[in-house]
Design a protein around this motif. Structure first.
Motif, PDB file in Angstrom:
ATOM      1  N   ASP A 157       0.826  -1.207   0.000  1.00 56.77           N
ATOM      2  CA  ASP A 157       0.000   0.000   0.000  1.00 56.77           C
ATOM      3  C   ASP A 157       0.858   1.254   0.000  1.00 56.77           C
ATOM      4  O   ASP A 157       1.977   1.279   0.517  1.00 56.77           O
ATOM      5  CB  ASP A 157      -0.872   0.034   1.254  1.00 56.77           C
ATOM      6  CG  ASP A 157      -2.104  -0.844   1.132  1.00 56.77           C
ATOM      7  OD1 ASP A 157      -2.497  -1.176  -0.002  1.00 56.77           O
ATOM      8  OD2 ASP A 157      -2.675  -1.195   2.182  1.00 56.77           O
ATOM      9  N   ARG A 171       7.343   5.360  -3.687  1.00 56.87           N
ATOM     10  CA  ARG A 171       6.455   4.275  -4.119  1.00 56.87           C
ATOM     11  C   ARG A 171       5.910   4.513  -5.521  1.00 56.87           C
ATOM     12  O   ARG A 171       5.782   3.570  -6.318  1.00 56.87           O
ATOM     13  CB  ARG A 171       5.318   4.119  -3.101  1.00 56.87           C
ATOM     14  CG  ARG A 171       5.772   3.449  -1.805  1.00 56.87           C
ATOM     15  CD  ARG A 171       4.839   3.793  -0.640  1.00 56.87           C
ATOM     16  NE  ARG A 171       5.144   3.003   0.547  1.00 56.87           N
ATOM     17  CZ  ARG A 171       6.177   3.227   1.358  1.00 56.87           C
ATOM     18  NH1 ARG A 171       7.016   4.218   1.099  1.00 56.87           N
ATOM     19  NH2 ARG A 171       6.380   2.459   2.420  1.00 56.87           N
ATOM     20  N   THR A 175       6.367   2.215  -8.767  1.00 61.31           N
ATOM     21  CA  THR A 175       5.227   1.775  -9.571  1.00 61.31           C
ATOM     22  C   THR A 175       5.448   2.074 -11.044  1.00 61.31           C
ATOM     23  O   THR A 175       5.165   1.238 -11.915  1.00 61.31           O
ATOM     24  CB  THR A 175       3.937   2.457  -9.082  1.00 61.31           C
ATOM     25  OG1 THR A 175       3.757   2.187  -7.690  1.00 61.31           O
ATOM     26  CG2 THR A 175       2.722   1.945  -9.839  1.00 61.31           C
ATOM     27  N   MET A 187      -1.931  -4.248  -6.402  1.00 62.19           N
ATOM     28  CA  MET A 187      -1.901  -3.784  -5.021  1.00 62.19           C
ATOM     29  C   MET A 187      -3.080  -4.429  -4.309  1.00 62.19           C
ATOM     30  O   MET A 187      -4.231  -4.027  -4.494  1.00 62.19           O
ATOM     31  CB  MET A 187      -1.980  -2.262  -4.924  1.00 62.19           C
ATOM     32  CG  MET A 187      -1.863  -1.739  -3.500  1.00 62.19           C
ATOM     33  SD  MET A 187      -2.085   0.065  -3.364  1.00 62.19           S
ATOM     34  CE  MET A 187      -0.525   0.643  -4.036  1.00 62.19           C
ATOM     35  N   ASP A 194       0.295 -11.086  -0.223  1.00 70.41           N
ATOM     36  CA  ASP A 194       1.364 -10.934  -1.219  1.00 70.41           C
ATOM     37  C   ASP A 194       2.399 -12.046  -1.071  1.00 70.41           C
ATOM     38  O   ASP A 194       2.790 -12.703  -2.054  1.00 70.41           O
ATOM     39  CB  ASP A 194       2.062  -9.586  -1.054  1.00 70.41           C
ATOM     40  CG  ASP A 194       1.197  -8.395  -1.439  1.00 70.41           C
ATOM     41  OD1 ASP A 194       0.124  -8.601  -2.048  1.00 70.41           O
ATOM     42  OD2 ASP A 194       1.603  -7.265  -1.134  1.00 70.41           O
ATOM     43  N   SER A 206       6.750  -9.780  -4.911  1.00 68.17           N
ATOM     44  CA  SER A 206       6.064  -8.727  -4.172  1.00 68.17           C
ATOM     45  C   SER A 206       7.107  -7.794  -3.590  1.00 68.17           C
ATOM     46  O   SER A 206       8.187  -8.232  -3.176  1.00 68.17           O
ATOM     47  CB  SER A 206       5.168  -9.298  -3.068  1.00 68.17           C
ATOM     48  OG  SER A 206       5.940  -9.854  -2.024  1.00 68.17           O
ATOM     49  N   THR A 208       7.325  -4.666  -0.812  1.00 68.74           N
ATOM     50  CA  THR A 208       6.724  -3.839   0.231  1.00 68.74           C
ATOM     51  C   THR A 208       7.820  -2.954   0.797  1.00 68.74           C
ATOM     52  O   THR A 208       8.794  -3.461   1.355  1.00 68.74           O
ATOM     53  CB  THR A 208       6.120  -4.719   1.340  1.00 68.74           C
ATOM     54  OG1 THR A 208       5.150  -5.596   0.772  1.00 68.74           O
ATOM     55  CG2 THR A 208       5.452  -3.856   2.410  1.00 68.74           C
TER      56      THR A 208
END
Length: 267
Positions: A157, A171, A175, A187, A194, A206, A208
């Protein structure tokens, strides 16, 4: 390591069963604000207390770190439970079924036992170090994808709260790089999902850009035991003190990790 941590897998599985029953049978109830756009439901608290009580009864000498109530117990030993009662609370309160319970056992900074239960999908993943990763009774394995253009990659997120603007610049840059290089970006709103889906091969990777042990401990050992590579953002092995959590099929590591440079504060 001794055989003792792996022998605690049944306790983690039973705790997950207790938690899953609560999540499936209760409505979220009142929401408690934890900060900017962050919340916990009554179910989050009820589940964490139930899991804590069970683990305290079964493993009284092992402290417990939970998302909602912090750490309790004697922290001088080498083992630590890390639990997230509902990973994906924002999904849960909107009746989006992508949420789960994460219960991990950490030994000297690295997870050695993990259970992830997805109560609304009817799936439960588990692993113990050197014993493989499983979905129910079926052993699972990370995908064999070798080319980034064929990869489906989940991202964590976007940030909320203090420092969110700067964190989200990183982030968004990540992306954009992923969107230009991989087949699809997803997402899902749950780090536990994930990591479990990387382990099962539903996802190829994944990323994060944070590391909250209650979110990641169980998923890290499950992904590793399924053959995935799990690292910090700089490619070093993932530990309790890592700043990010990157899980991927090993063949993607060489080309995927450099994309994370876009999210590095120094870049």
């Amino acid at each position: 390591m001794t055989d003792a941590p792996a022998a605690l897998l049944p306790a983690a599985l039973k705790a997950a069963e207790i938690a899953s029953d609560l999540v499936r049978t209760r409505v979220p109830g009142l929401l408690t604000a934890k900060g900017d756009r962050d919340m916990a439901s009554e179910v989050d608290y009820a589940v964490e207390r139930a899991v804590r009580d069970y683990l305290k009864e079964r493993t009284p000498d092992i402290p417990v770190l939970g998302e909602e109530e912090g750490i309790t117990g004697d922290t001088t030993g080498e083992l630590l439970w890390a639990i997230d009662p509902v990973d994906g609370t924002a999904n849960f309160v909107r009746s989006i079924p992508l949420c789960g319970i994460s219960i991990g056992l950490i030994q000297r900074g690295r997870p050695v036992v993990g259970v992830i239960d997805l109560p609304f999908l009817g799936t439960r993943y588990h692993a113990a170090q050197h014993a493989g990763a499983y979905l129910g009774d079926r052993r699972i394995q990370a995908s064999m994808t070798t080319d980034l253009k064929d990869a489906i990659v989940a991202i964590g997120d976007y940030a909320v709260g203090e420092g969110a603007e700067a964190k989200n610049r990183q982030r968004i840059a990540l992306t954009e790089r992923l969107a230009a290089n991989v087949q699809r970006v997803r997402m899902l709103g749950s780090a536990a999902i994930d990591l479990a889906w990387v382990a099962e091969g539903k996802l190829d990777a994944s990323i994060t850009l944070s590391n909250k042990p209650w979110d990641t401990a169980a998923g890290v050992i499950i992904a590793r035991e399924a053959g995935a590579k799990v690292t910090d953002q700089d490619g070093t092995g993932h530990t309790f003190t890592s700043t990010a959590t990157v899980a991927m099929t090993p063949a993607l590591a060489l080309n995927l990790l450099p994309l994370g440079d876009a999210a590095h504060p120094a870049k």
